[in-house]
Design an enzyme around this catalytic site. Structure first.
Site, short mmCIF file in Angstrom:
data_model
loop_
_atom_site.label_atom_id
_atom_site.label_comp_id
_atom_site.label_asym_id
_atom_site.label_seq_id
_atom_site.Cartn_x
_atom_site.Cartn_y
_atom_site.Cartn_z
CE LYS A 16 10.78 2.74 1.47
NZ LYS A 16 10.30 3.77 2.39
NE ARG A 91 6.71 -0.40 4.00
CZ ARG A 91 6.83 0.30 2.88
NH1 ARG A 91 7.13 -0.32 1.74
NH2 ARG A 91 6.68 1.59 2.87
NE ARG A 130 4.63 10.75 -1.28
CZ ARG A 130 5.19 9.59 -0.94
NH1 ARG A 130 6.21 9.12 -1.65
NH2 ARG A 130 4.75 8.91 0.09
NE ARG A 136 1.67 7.45 -1.72
CZ ARG A 136 2.80 6.83 -1.42
NH1 ARG A 136 3.78 6.79 -2.28
NH2 ARG A 136 2.95 6.26 -0.25
NE ARG A 147 2.83 6.11 4.61
CZ ARG A 147 2.87 7.17 3.80
NH1 ARG A 147 1.91 8.07 3.84
NH2 ARG A 147 3.85 7.31 2.94
P1 B4P Z 1 9.72 8.56 -1.87
O1 B4P Z 1 11.04 8.21 -2.39
O2 B4P Z 1 8.62 8.54 -2.85
O3 B4P Z 1 9.20 7.74 -0.60
P2 B4P Z 1 9.32 6.22 -0.29
O4 B4P Z 1 10.16 6.15 0.94
O5 B4P Z 1 9.79 5.44 -1.49
O6 B4P Z 1 7.83 5.69 -0.16
P3 B4P Z 1 6.81 5.36 1.00
O7 B4P Z 1 7.48 4.61 2.10
O8 B4P Z 1 6.12 6.63 1.35
O9 B4P Z 1 5.72 4.46 0.34
P4 B4P Z 1 5.61 3.00 -0.36
O10 B4P Z 1 5.15 3.29 -1.73
O11 B4P Z 1 6.84 2.17 -0.24
O12 B4P Z 1 9.94 10.02 -1.26
C1 B4P Z 1 8.98 10.68 -0.52
C2 B4P Z 1 9.01 12.19 -0.80
O13 B4P Z 1 10.26 12.75 -0.44
C3 B4P Z 1 8.82 12.52 -2.27
O14 B4P Z 1 7.91 13.57 -2.37
C4 B4P Z 1 10.20 12.94 -2.74
O15 B4P Z 1 10.16 13.92 -3.75
C5 B4P Z 1 10.81 13.52 -1.50
N1 B4P Z 1 12.24 13.37 -1.44
C6 B4P Z 1 12.97 12.28 -1.77
N2 B4P Z 1 14.29 12.51 -1.57
C7 B4P Z 1 14.39 13.79 -1.05
C8 B4P Z 1 15.48 14.61 -0.60
N3 B4P Z 1 16.75 14.18 -0.64
N4 B4P Z 1 15.18 15.84 -0.13
C9 B4P Z 1 13.92 16.28 -0.08
N5 B4P Z 1 12.85 15.56 -0.50
C10 B4P Z 1 13.08 14.33 -0.97
O16 B4P Z 1 4.45 2.27 0.49
C11 B4P Z 1 3.14 2.79 0.62
C12 B4P Z 1 2.23 1.82 1.42
O17 B4P Z 1 2.10 0.55 0.72
C13 B4P Z 1 2.71 1.42 2.81
O18 B4P Z 1 2.35 2.38 3.81
C14 B4P Z 1 1.96 0.06 3.01
O19 B4P Z 1 0.61 0.24 3.37
C15 B4P Z 1 2.01 -0.56 1.63
N6 B4P Z 1 3.19 -1.44 1.45
C16 B4P Z 1 4.18 -1.26 0.52
N7 B4P Z 1 5.10 -2.23 0.62
C17 B4P Z 1 4.70 -3.05 1.63
C18 B4P Z 1 5.25 -4.22 2.24
N8 B4P Z 1 6.41 -4.75 1.82
N9 B4P Z 1 4.57 -4.80 3.27
C19 B4P Z 1 3.40 -4.31 3.70
N10 B4P Z 1 2.82 -3.19 3.19
C20 B4P Z 1 3.46 -2.56 2.16
#
Ligand code: B4P
Length: 189
Positions: A16, A91, A130, A136, A147
């Site tokens: 995302k 979420r 990551r 992190r 998660r």
């Molecule tokens: P990202 O793109 O960084 O992952 P994400 O899905 O955006 O983030 P995540 O769900 O982990 O955390 P968030 O900050 O939202 O990609 C992950 C990895 O994959 C990276 O290393 C990237 O390089 C790699 N990658 C990406 N695309 C790729 C591909 N095509 N091929 C290979 N590798 C690839 O949330 C963190 C925490 O905050 C939650 O657990 C919760 O505690 C809290 N939180 C945030 N929003 C909330 C909400 N609305 N409600 C309640 N809690 C919340």
């Protein structure tokens, strides 16, 4: 062009944040990531950050009352008036309803929800990678498992929520980042 109000939905590590940043460059509208905002609040040791830290480190969702306040404040800022890319919010059903209410109050609605689909084995591998690169505090195996469980229980039902509203497009998040970006771009065209 009219304001674009987009949402990226998907499990932890689906990409995302990665795809939202690409859309920021392509569309010139801000990324609104509650994860990034909460991490900034933790780093600043603010009241929100102190409340959120324990949940985040454990891999649990931060309470709706906290996150909805953070998101509403950000969505009310001037740069979001011309559109936004929501990443990681909503979420839960309560958060989705709060977003609908907020957009309804300003006479608009979400244009499209793009759900990134990636199987769990791939997600765990990405997040552990990551962890090696960014260190992190929630990218450890126990927190990642929590998660994923939180996602299945509380966030996955939003796929049906947005499908019912006719704004959902599901896109495979597997493959190179650029390939996924091409699919996302087609989905919002
Ligand atoms: P990202 O793109 O960084 O992952 P994400 O899905 O955006 O983030 P995540 O769900 O982990 O955390 P968030 O900050 O939202 O990609 C992950 C990895 O994959 C990276 O290393 C990237 O390089 C790699 N990658 C990406 N695309 C790729 C591909 N095509 N091929 C290979 N590798 C690839 O949330 C963190 C925490 O905050 C939650 O657990 C919760 O505690 C809290 N939180 C945030 N929003 C909330 C909400 N609305 N409600 C309640 N809690 C919340």
């Amino acid at each position: 062009m009219s304001a674009r109000r987009l949402l990226l939905l998907g499990p932890p590590g689906a990409g995302k944040g990665t795809q939202a940043k690409i859309l920021v460059d392509a569309l010139g509208i801000p990324q609104i990531s509650t994860g990034d905002m909460l991490r900034a609040a933790v780093a600043a040791d603010s009241a929100v950050g102190r409340e959120a830290k324990g949940y985040m480190d454990a891999g649990e969702l931060v309470p709706d009352s906290v996150v909805i306040g953070v998101a509403e404040e950000r969505l009310g800022q001037d740069d979001a008036a011309n559109g936004f890319i929501l990443d990681g919010f909503p979420r839960t059903a309560a958060q989705a309803e709060a977003l609908d209410d907020l957009l309804g109050r300003i006479g608009t609605k979400l244009e499209r929800c793009v759900a990134l689909v990636v199987e769990e084995d791939h997600l765990v591998a990405r997040l552990l990678k990551r962890a090696e690169i960014e260190g992190r505090s929630d990218d450890n195996e126990e927190s990642i498992r929590t998660r994923m469980a939180e996602y299945r229980k509380k966030t996955e039902p939003l796929v049906a929520y947005y499908r019912d509203r006719g704004v959902l497009t599901e896109v495979s998040g597997l493959g190179e980042v650029d390939e996924v970006a091409g699919r996302v771009s087609d989905a919002i065209r």
